[in-house]
Design an enzyme around this catalytic site. Sequence first.
Site, PDB file in Angstrom:
ATOM      1  N   HIS A  19       0.837  -1.209   0.000  1.00  0.00           N
ATOM      2  CA  HIS A  19       0.000   0.000   0.000  1.00  0.00           C
ATOM      3  C   HIS A  19       0.872   1.261   0.000  1.00  0.00           C
ATOM      4  O   HIS A  19       0.607   2.216  -0.723  1.00  0.00           O
ATOM      5  CB  HIS A  19      -0.872   0.064   1.271  1.00  0.00           C
ATOM      6  CG  HIS A  19      -1.929  -0.983   1.393  1.00  0.00           C
ATOM      7  ND1 HIS A  19      -2.045  -1.791   2.501  1.00  0.00           N
ATOM      8  CD2 HIS A  19      -2.936  -1.349   0.555  1.00  0.00           C
ATOM      9  CE1 HIS A  19      -3.095  -2.605   2.355  1.00  0.00           C
ATOM     10  NE2 HIS A  19      -3.643  -2.352   1.175  1.00  0.00           N
ATOM     11  N   LYS A  43     -18.223  -5.703   9.345  1.00  0.00           N
ATOM     12  CA  LYS A  43     -17.041  -6.553   9.164  1.00  0.00           C
ATOM     13  C   LYS A  43     -16.167  -6.526  10.406  1.00  0.00           C
ATOM     14  O   LYS A  43     -16.072  -5.492  11.080  1.00  0.00           O
ATOM     15  CB  LYS A  43     -16.248  -6.044   7.946  1.00  0.00           C
ATOM     16  CG  LYS A  43     -15.779  -7.188   7.057  1.00  0.00           C
ATOM     17  CD  LYS A  43     -15.165  -6.688   5.785  1.00  0.00           C
ATOM     18  CE  LYS A  43     -13.827  -7.342   5.569  1.00  0.00           C
ATOM     19  NZ  LYS A  43     -13.162  -6.883   4.359  1.00  0.00           N
ATOM     20  N   ARG A  95      -1.986  -6.410  -7.807  1.00  0.00           N
ATOM     21  CA  ARG A  95      -0.805  -7.256  -7.533  1.00  0.00           C
ATOM     22  C   ARG A  95      -0.627  -8.359  -8.561  1.00  0.00           C
ATOM     23  O   ARG A  95       0.466  -8.651  -8.979  1.00  0.00           O
ATOM     24  CB  ARG A  95      -0.946  -7.906  -6.147  1.00  0.00           C
ATOM     25  CG  ARG A  95      -0.733  -6.950  -5.007  1.00  0.00           C
ATOM     26  CD  ARG A  95      -1.190  -7.549  -3.723  1.00  0.00           C
ATOM     27  NE  ARG A  95      -2.626  -7.860  -3.787  1.00  0.00           N
ATOM     28  CZ  ARG A  95      -3.381  -8.165  -2.752  1.00  0.00           C
ATOM     29  NH1 ARG A  95      -2.846  -8.229  -1.566  1.00  0.00           N
ATOM     30  NH2 ARG A  95      -4.663  -8.412  -2.888  1.00  0.00           N
ATOM     31  N   SER A 133      -2.779  -7.749   3.533  1.00  0.00           N
ATOM     32  CA  SER A 133      -2.988  -7.575   4.974  1.00  0.00           C
ATOM     33  C   SER A 133      -3.264  -8.925   5.623  1.00  0.00           C
ATOM     34  O   SER A 133      -2.764  -9.215   6.715  1.00  0.00           O
ATOM     35  CB  SER A 133      -4.171  -6.623   5.231  1.00  0.00           C
ATOM     36  OG  SER A 133      -3.945  -5.386   4.617  1.00  0.00           O
TER      37      SER A 133
HETATM   38  O1  PNS Z   1      -9.000  -2.923   0.836  1.00  0.00           O
HETATM   39  P1  PNS Z   1     -10.314  -3.419   0.298  1.00  0.00           P
HETATM   40  O2  PNS Z   1     -11.099  -4.073   1.396  1.00  0.00           O
HETATM   41  O3  PNS Z   1     -10.154  -4.286  -0.917  1.00  0.00           O
HETATM   42  O4  PNS Z   1     -11.136  -2.099  -0.161  1.00  0.00           O
HETATM   43  C1  PNS Z   1     -12.440  -2.200  -0.663  1.00  0.00           C
HETATM   44  C2  PNS Z   1     -13.126  -0.820  -0.683  1.00  0.00           C
HETATM   45  C3  PNS Z   1     -13.130  -0.196   0.690  1.00  0.00           C
HETATM   46  C4  PNS Z   1     -12.418   0.082  -1.654  1.00  0.00           C
HETATM   47  C5  PNS Z   1     -14.598  -1.054  -1.196  1.00  0.00           C
HETATM   48  O5  PNS Z   1     -15.177  -2.086  -0.468  1.00  0.00           O
HETATM   49  C6  PNS Z   1     -15.489   0.187  -1.058  1.00  0.00           C
HETATM   50  O6  PNS Z   1     -15.263   1.181  -1.712  1.00  0.00           O
HETATM   51  N1  PNS Z   1     -16.523   0.108  -0.190  1.00  0.00           N
HETATM   52  C7  PNS Z   1     -17.438   1.190   0.073  1.00  0.00           C
HETATM   53  C8  PNS Z   1     -18.845   0.832  -0.401  1.00  0.00           C
HETATM   54  C9  PNS Z   1     -18.988   1.085  -1.883  1.00  0.00           C
HETATM   55  O7  PNS Z   1     -18.861   2.183  -2.362  1.00  0.00           O
HETATM   56  N2  PNS Z   1     -19.261   0.015  -2.657  1.00  0.00           N
HETATM   57  C10 PNS Z   1     -19.352   0.136  -4.116  1.00  0.00           C
HETATM   58  C11 PNS Z   1     -18.119  -0.379  -4.808  1.00  0.00           C
HETATM   59  S1  PNS Z   1     -18.066  -2.152  -4.714  1.00  0.00           S
END
Ligand code: PNS
Length: 165
Positions: A19, A43, A95, A133
């Site tokens: 990151h 979560k 990745r 992570s």
């Molecule tokens: O690090 P991650 O868990 O892969 O990140 C995922 C994240 C936080 C970018 C994604 O889950 C997100 O944007 N969630 C907020 C809800 C949302 O907007 N959902 C629509 C896109 S799937």
Amino acid sequence: MSRKVAIIPGSFDPITNGHIDIIERSSKIFDEIIVAILINPDKKYLFSIEERVEMIETALKNLQSINNVRVESFSGLLVNYAKKVKSSVIVRGLRAVSDFEYEMQLTAMNKTLDDNIETFYMMTNTKYSFVSSSIVKGVSGFGADLTKLVPKNVAEKLEKKLKEE
Ligand code: PNS
């Protein structure tokens, strides 16, 4: 010309060197970067939202090359958060091929929700292509040297947290 603000969203539970690499490289391309941590009460995370903000801020402070990055948390839809902070750019790291399907869904959903939002993908440095992570959490708590995988302050927090568990 208006300042180009990009958002790097994620769970960051915890932030890894992969990151950090994406944040560092993006900070040279955009005027301002917001690292945005999702608050998701449904979560279960190892670190609280406050701990994750603090860990990222400390890791970035130790990297003196960066001074245009701020750390925030958000809840709800990412596209709404983007509107709030007046950004139309999302940056994500990629990745390996295994990331592609999930990332494609995420981008397609965001684009459907708000056509003005553009998502840019940056290939993660190959040194970190296996680092996530979750995999880092899997090897923490046993005294292994984690400093190749996560910033030093995060390695210390991980060891402490997992010993407590
Ligand atoms: O690090 P991650 O868990 O892969 O990140 C995922 C994240 C936080 C970018 C994604 O889950 C997100 O944007 N969630 C907020 C809800 C949302 O907007 N959902 C629509 C896109 S799937």
